[in-house]
Motif scaffolding. Structure first.
Motif, mmCIF file in Angstrom:
data_model
loop_
_atom_site.group_PDB
_atom_site.id
_atom_site.type_symbol
_atom_site.label_atom_id
_atom_site.label_comp_id
_atom_site.label_asym_id
_atom_site.label_seq_id
_atom_site.Cartn_x
_atom_site.Cartn_y
_atom_site.Cartn_z
ATOM 1 N N LEU A 126 33.282 33.513 62.142
ATOM 2 C CA LEU A 126 33.560 32.668 60.982
ATOM 3 C C LEU A 126 34.531 33.361 60.042
ATOM 4 C CD1 LEU A 126 29.951 31.425 60.125
ATOM 5 C CD2 LEU A 126 31.734 30.158 61.324
ATOM 6 N N ASP A 127 35.489 32.619 59.561
ATOM 7 C CA ASP A 127 36.450 33.134 58.593
ATOM 8 C C ASP A 127 36.103 32.528 57.232
ATOM 9 O OD1 ASP A 127 38.595 34.352 57.422
ATOM 10 O OD2 ASP A 127 40.106 33.009 58.263
ATOM 11 N N LEU A 128 35.143 33.137 56.551
ATOM 12 C CA LEU A 128 34.617 32.550 55.322
ATOM 13 C C LEU A 128 35.534 32.825 54.140
ATOM 14 C CD1 LEU A 128 30.812 33.442 55.554
ATOM 15 C CD2 LEU A 128 31.985 31.389 56.376
ATOM 16 N N PRO A 129 35.738 31.823 53.288
ATOM 17 C CA PRO A 129 36.461 32.085 52.044
ATOM 18 C C PRO A 129 35.637 32.997 51.141
ATOM 19 C CG PRO A 129 36.180 29.712 52.448
ATOM 20 C CD PRO A 129 35.297 30.425 53.403
ATOM 21 N N HIS A 130 36.325 33.877 50.421
ATOM 22 C CA HIS A 130 35.646 34.783 49.494
ATOM 23 C C HIS A 130 36.506 34.961 48.249
ATOM 24 C CE1 HIS A 130 34.496 39.172 48.333
ATOM 25 N NE2 HIS A 130 33.772 38.302 47.647
ATOM 26 N N TYR A 131 35.905 34.704 47.117
ATOM 27 C CA TYR A 131 36.579 34.868 45.833
ATOM 28 C C TYR A 131 35.722 35.755 44.939
ATOM 29 C CZ TYR A 131 38.782 30.607 47.606
ATOM 30 O OH TYR A 131 39.412 29.675 48.400
ATOM 31 N N ALA A 132 36.360 36.342 43.952
ATOM 32 C CA ALA A 132 35.660 37.106 42.933
ATOM 33 C C ALA A 132 35.915 36.457 41.580
ATOM 34 C CB ALA A 132 36.130 38.559 42.921
ATOM 35 N N VAL A 133 34.855 36.273 40.798
ATOM 36 C CA VAL A 133 34.966 35.664 39.478
ATOM 37 C C VAL A 133 34.275 36.557 38.457
ATOM 38 C CG1 VAL A 133 35.002 33.338 40.448
ATOM 39 C CG2 VAL A 133 32.836 34.317 39.669
ATOM 40 N N SER A 134 34.545 36.294 37.201
ATOM 41 C CA SER A 134 33.973 37.076 36.110
ATOM 42 C C SER A 134 32.777 36.362 35.509
ATOM 43 C CB SER A 134 35.035 37.302 35.027
ATOM 44 O OG SER A 134 34.468 37.846 33.852
ATOM 45 N N ILE A 135 31.725 37.144 35.237
ATOM 46 C CA ILE A 135 30.593 36.656 34.457
ATOM 47 C C ILE A 135 30.282 37.729 33.416
ATOM 48 C CG2 ILE A 135 28.871 37.562 36.077
ATOM 49 C CD1 ILE A 135 27.114 35.119 35.320
ATOM 50 N N VAL A 136 30.049 37.315 32.196
ATOM 51 C CA VAL A 136 29.865 38.231 31.084
ATOM 52 C C VAL A 136 28.542 37.910 30.401
ATOM 53 C CG1 VAL A 136 30.795 39.018 28.878
ATOM 54 C CG2 VAL A 136 32.364 38.439 30.758
ATOM 55 N N ARG A 137 27.688 38.946 30.268
ATOM 56 C CA ARG A 137 26.410 38.729 29.609
ATOM 57 C C ARG A 137 26.628 38.263 28.175
ATOM 58 N NH1 ARG A 137 23.646 42.199 26.648
ATOM 59 N NH2 ARG A 137 24.748 44.009 27.514
ATOM 60 N N GLY A 138 25.994 37.175 27.830
ATOM 61 C CA GLY A 138 26.131 36.608 26.494
ATOM 62 C C GLY A 138 27.297 35.655 26.339
ATOM 63 N N ARG A 139 28.212 35.635 27.316
ATOM 64 C CA ARG A 139 29.381 34.752 27.250
ATOM 65 C C ARG A 139 29.439 33.772 28.420
ATOM 66 N NH1 ARG A 139 33.346 37.411 24.005
ATOM 67 N NH2 ARG A 139 32.198 38.417 22.323
ATOM 68 N N GLY A 140 28.677 34.059 29.474
ATOM 69 C CA GLY A 140 28.635 33.140 30.610
ATOM 70 C C GLY A 140 29.690 33.420 31.664
ATOM 71 N N ILE A 141 29.767 32.519 32.610
ATOM 72 C CA ILE A 141 30.702 32.644 33.724
ATOM 73 C C ILE A 141 32.028 32.000 33.347
ATOM 74 C CG2 ILE A 141 30.078 30.480 34.887
ATOM 75 C CD1 ILE A 141 30.140 32.123 37.545
ATOM 76 N N ASP A 142 33.079 32.430 34.005
ATOM 77 C CA ASP A 142 34.420 31.908 33.742
ATOM 78 C C ASP A 142 34.477 30.432 34.128
ATOM 79 O OD1 ASP A 142 37.120 31.302 33.622
ATOM 80 O OD2 ASP A 142 37.766 33.192 34.531
ATOM 81 N N ALA A 143 34.506 29.543 33.131
ATOM 82 C CA ALA A 143 34.492 28.101 33.398
ATOM 83 C C ALA A 143 35.758 27.655 34.102
ATOM 84 C CB ALA A 143 34.317 27.329 32.088
ATOM 85 N N ASN A 144 36.895 28.277 33.809
ATOM 86 C CA ASN A 144 38.134 27.888 34.480
ATOM 87 C C ASN A 144 38.092 28.255 35.961
ATOM 88 O OD1 ASN A 144 39.528 26.752 32.246
ATOM 89 N ND2 ASN A 144 39.902 28.815 31.458
#
Length: 988
Positions: free
Chosen positions: A725-743
């Motif tokens: 399987l060639d799975l897609p993989h991304y990295a995103v930012s999550i910040v305590r008290g600010r939440g995950i990157d909505a964009n």
């Protein structure tokens, strides 16, 4: 029950009275039509004889007169379920040996409906880690067709391929095609031609119980393989040819017509159940519905794909399901007294229908009597690998392997041997069978004990339904294991193929039940058949159908259940939920108000990838971040700590100065990596297989930068290594008290189904990020109108008991926690600051190109991935146990953190960092106060002690910690609390 008992008595009397002369179950057809089987002289030593594997019957089919009736397929001839399974699994093990472990892990197995759906599934089990799909003649609404082909000689020709994962067949690994027999090669040729046009690959393996091609057909396949530039191997139990004289089709049709005219159409019904049968109404009343307790979401078979993780779940659930069957039918306590028990002084042993024991078994697995049955291993012989200039071998002549069962009396496995010549049914030799006529026993046996004579073990048939073969087969095996010598279990399946039934010991189909189709078939109503059931002396029959086939037609007076109940004392109905694939819907935004509708963001960049951003290869991960490499973001550790604790700044608004490890610390990292690589590989495999089994067959991995990113890279590589399987993989930012990157979430939702997204992190501490993610996704769904993202994080280690998808719950050293950017693709932790990150921007991070000389990101992932092969079997066991376990979060870690916070007078859970990974972060990035170490903790804390010594931080041993260690950030930090040497103050 009286009728079934009479059948048992007749079968035993026939066994006792028969002489030792035996008849091949193909002789009746051979004598009348001149059809002959000739074994291939190149077959390997120890291979089963063709006559042991195959009998002959006449089709009611205008395209082919004869039918090769397999004694080990579990379709037309009731057989020991372990013999049926052992035949397929043994073939799969040989394919795995042929391909090698690496290619076997990339293979996909495709079985043919309807006869080879169970065989193909068993072959996939033998390969070990291969996903399985079988063709189907049942269209399923909402499931896109991934392919199709024609089986020219079949009664029903069109095959559909309906995988839940549309990419299941798109890999480049070997495709293993499984059918019960390989006669002309037309079906396989049609399949390869259709699939190769869409999903070209370099290698195919054809698997069959019997390879019966003529020389011209072999040459045709060779030429085709050269034409497409692929290698084609063949693996079979036995090989030979079928000799068909001129005019055999017409002669066969004439013979069928004559026998049906002379003896009537041999269709039995509930009304035919004489000698104590109650007729249709009474028969229907004896049917018991059995609640199997089928695991939720588990596929019922391979129609839409079946993965090793599904098999692990099934095998975990099988014993309990066998218990339910045995209890519902009162099995295991012996057969109630009746004619078979009282009037006959012997137990019919090893009865198998038209054929008995005689073929050779191997594999060393114990039979029903506990004995291991072996035969010489087959050799690779002949020359039948078709390919583009590739020489190879025809791997034929294998003997059965796997858990091959012996007959209940210990006389050995029963299949394929000729039946006694003097045995015949009550209608006389050579007459078409109706609702009577015993199936012949295997051989005369020594009289059993007096107690056994008084109470013979019940004879039970587990009957599958057309394409539904694997599940009832495995249920039959589990039931035999559950009951042991207390029952004789056989397995066969209903079919849509019309075959003439003739009650003659030299004919393979001795009796036939005819009943209307009951699954609303796409090609309209028609008759269905169950062969060699009547006359088998079955005390109980367990009919296993899927929920689609549990219709009024099944329960009608002329339906299958009434037919069975007229000829067996007890009938159970076990309904398996028909698996419903989840629709792979396009992304949909729910718009409620103008204010909540997401605004279009023109020009948003694509994910950043290496080598331009990060040292990981471009295919390993896409970073949904913006590059802030040119910004000055680093601040001295003590200044950051003061600002964070005073509330003057958020930790995500600046970066700590990157820790530069000493030579001693670098050696410690490498030693730790070498020592723990297999342990990490095992956890990677376990969490990845759990995700594939429970979350999505083709998940989108989204790691929480940056601790989750090395784990996401490894999970992606496991899926590629083990499943192609060639799975897609991304990295995103999550910040305590600010939440995950909505964009970033909006970008993901536009490009993938949110339901396929699996968030990945390295480990859990007290569960703060787990809670942060859940709250952020709920807020995002409410404010942006986008739902479907699951907050269930997949982590390598969950010592805090905060998630249900994990590789382990042990708190051990994950070497990627020892370092910062130099083990995470040279990427900093993420930054969220209003002057740098606009409302439509991704969160930011820096790429430390200048640290390339110290980068060990590739070393870490490569070292762990190199251990995948050696932990594969252990992972399979772990996943099987894990999927059956109670994995609900306990939040044990959070409770411990609250207790420690109060006991040490900190009164702020954010300053308590539990676990090896979090404690390492405290020592690398924050101002530590002290370290609590579980008393007796060993090498996993070596780097903790080294870092603590370098920073002058005391390490206190403690008892009763749910973690290996806990790092405490200084609770009353001021600028003067750290001296010029950077060492932390002592406890206040």
């Amino acid at each position: 029950m009286a009728h079934a008992a009479t059948e048992r008595a007749e079968a035993v009397r026939a066994e006792k009275e028969s002489d030792t002369v035996s008849v091949w179950t193909g002789s009746w057809v051979a004598e009348r039509l001149g059809v002959a089987l000739a074994a291939d002289e190149t077959g390997a030593p120890g291979a089963p004889r063709l006559e042991d594997l195959l009998g002959l019957a006449l089709r009611r089919n205008p395209k082919r007169a004869h039918l090769l009736v397999s004694n080990v397929l579990g379709k037309h001839v009731p057989q020991h379920p372990s013999v049926v399974y052992g035949a397929g699994r043994g073939l799969g093990e040989r394919v795995r040996e042929l391909l090698g472990e690496a290619d076997a892990a990339r293979a996909v197995v495709l079985g043919y409906a309807e006869t080879a759906t169970g065989l193909g599934h068993a072959v996939a089990d033998g390969l070990g880690l291969s996903p399985y799909l079988h063709s189907t003649r049942r269209p399923v609404a909402g499931v896109a067709q991934a392919g199709g082909f024609e089986e020219s000689h079949s009664h029903a020709t069109s095959h559909l391929l309906l995988p839940e994962d549309p990419e299941l067949l798109a890999g480049t690994g070997p495709l293993v095609l499984v059918d019960d027999e390989f006669s002309t090669g037309n079906t396989v040729l049609n399949t390869i031609r259709a699939l190769h046009a869409r999903y070209p690959r370099e290698r195919y393996v054809i698997v069959a119980l019997a390879d019966m091609r003529a020389p011209s057909d072999r040459a045709r396949l060779d030429a085709f393989a050269r034409e497409i530039g692929a290698c084609v191997d063949l693996v079979s139990l036995a090989s030979g040819t079928v000799t068909l004289p001129d005019g055999v089709l017409e002669k066969g049709q004439e013979l069928v017509a004559v026998h049906e005219a002379d003896h009537g159409v041999p269709e039995s019904s509930a009304a035919d159940g004489a000698d104590g049968a109650d007729g249709a109404d009474g028969a229907a009343g004896r049917v018991v519905r059995i609640d199997l307790g089928w695991p939720e979401g588990l596929p019922d078979g391979g129609r839409h794909g079946f993965r090793p993780e599904h098999r692990a779940r099934l095998e975990t659930a099988l014993p309990a399901m066998a218990d339910r069957i045995a209890e519902a039918l009162a099995l295991g306590a012996g057969t109630p007294p009746g004619p078979a028990a009282d009037a006959v002084g012997e137990t019919p042993s090893g009865m198998t229908g038209p054929g008995g024991s005689g073929a050779v078994l191997s594999g060393g697995a114990p039979g029903a009597d506990g004995s291991g049955l072996h035969a010489p291993a087959s050799a690779v012989s002949g020359a039948d690998r078709a390919g583009s200039g590739v020489s190879g071998s025809d791997v034929s002549g294998a003997v059965l392997s796997g858990p091959a069962a012996s007959a209940a009396d210990g006389s050995g496995p029963a299949f394929g041997r000729r039946t006694p010549a003097s045995s015949s049914g009550p209608q006389g030799r050579g007459t078409p069978a109706r609702a009577s006529g015993p199936l012949m026993p295997t051989q005369a046996t020594a009289p059993p004990s007096r107690s056994a004579a008084r109470r013979p073990p019940p004879r039970v048939l587990v009957l599958g339904c057309e394409e539904l073969m694997y599940t009832p087969l495995r249920l039959g095996m589990a039931l035999q294991e559950r009951l042991g010598d207390g029952a004789e279990i056989r397995f066969s399946t209903t079919t849509r193929s019309p075959v003439l039934a003739v009650d003659d010991p030299g004919y393979a189909i001795r009796s036939r039940l005819v009943f209307p189709a009951h699954d609303d078939p796409a090609d309209g109503p028609g008759d269905r058949y169950a062969y060699n059931v009547v006359g088998g002396g079955f005390d109980a029959v367990v009919a296993v159908v899927d929920s689609t086939a549990d219709t009024p037609g099944l329960h009608a007076p002329d339906g299958l259940l009434s037919q069975l109940a007229a000829h067996a004392g007890r009938v159970g109905l076990a309904v398996v939920p028909a698996y419903e694939p989840r629709p792979r819907r396009p992304f949909h935004i729910r718009r409620t108000t103008t204010e909540s509708a997401p605004m279009p963001v023109p020009g948003r960049p694509e994910p950043l990838r290496g080598p331009a951003f990060s040292s990981y290869p471009a295919e390993d991960v896409g970073w949904l971040l913006q590059d802030l490499s040119d910004a000055e973001l680093e601040a001295p550790t003590e200044e950051r700590e003061e600002a964070i604790q005073s509330g003057g700044a958020h930790y995500a608004e600046s970066l700590p100065v990157e820790y530069q490890p000493s030579a001693q610390y670098q050696r410690l990292f490498r030693d730790a990596l070498d020592a723990s690589a297999a342990r990490i590989a095992r956890a990677v495999g376990t969490v990845t297989e759990t995700v594939l089994a429970e979350r999505s067959p083709r998940p989108v991995l989204v790691s929480l930068a940056r601790a989750g990113t090395p784990v996401g890279v490894l999970m992606r590589r496991w899926a590629q290594h083990r499943h192609g399987l060639d799975l897609p993989h991304y990295a995103v930012s999550i910040v305590r008290g600010r939440g995950i990157d909505a964009n970033a979430l909006r970008w993901l939702a536009r490009h993938h189904d949110p339901a396929d997204v699996v968030f990945v992190d390295g480990w859990t501490g007290k569960g703060a990020i787990t809670r942060e993610l859940a709250a952020a996704l709920a807020e995002f769904a409410e404010s942006h109108g986008v739902s479907g993202f699951s907050p269930d994080i997949a982590v390598l280690a969950d010592p805090g008991g905060c998630v249900r998808t994990y590789g382990t719950r042990e708190d051990f050293l994950i070497p990627s926690a020892c370092l910062n950017s130099t083990v995470s693709g040279l990427i900093s932790r993420t930054v969220l600051r209003s002057d740098l990150v606009g409302p439509h921007d991704f969160h930011g991070a820096k790429f430390y190109r200048e640290l390339a000389a110290d980068d060990v990101s590739g070393l870490f992932t490569q070292t762990v991935a190199a251990r995948f092969g050696e932990v594969a079997e252990t992972v399979a066991t772990d996943v099987k146990e894990l999927l059956a376990a109670d994995r609900e979060p306990t939040w044990e870690g959070w409770a411990a953190v609250e207790r420690i916070s109060e006991e040490y007078g900190i009164h702020d859970v954010n300053l308590v960092k539990p676990g090896v990974g979090e404690t390492t972060r405290v020592l690398l990035r924050r101002v530590p106060w002290k370290i609590l170490a579980q008393r007796g903790a060993g090498d996993d804390l070596a780097h903790i002690r080294l870092l603590a010594a370098q920073r002058g931080v005391p390490v206190e041993e403690a008892d009763g910690l749910p973690y290996s260690c806990v790092g405490l950030i200084h609770p009353r930090y001021t600028r003067g609390a750290t001296g010029a040497d950077g060492k932390a103050v002592t406890a206040p």
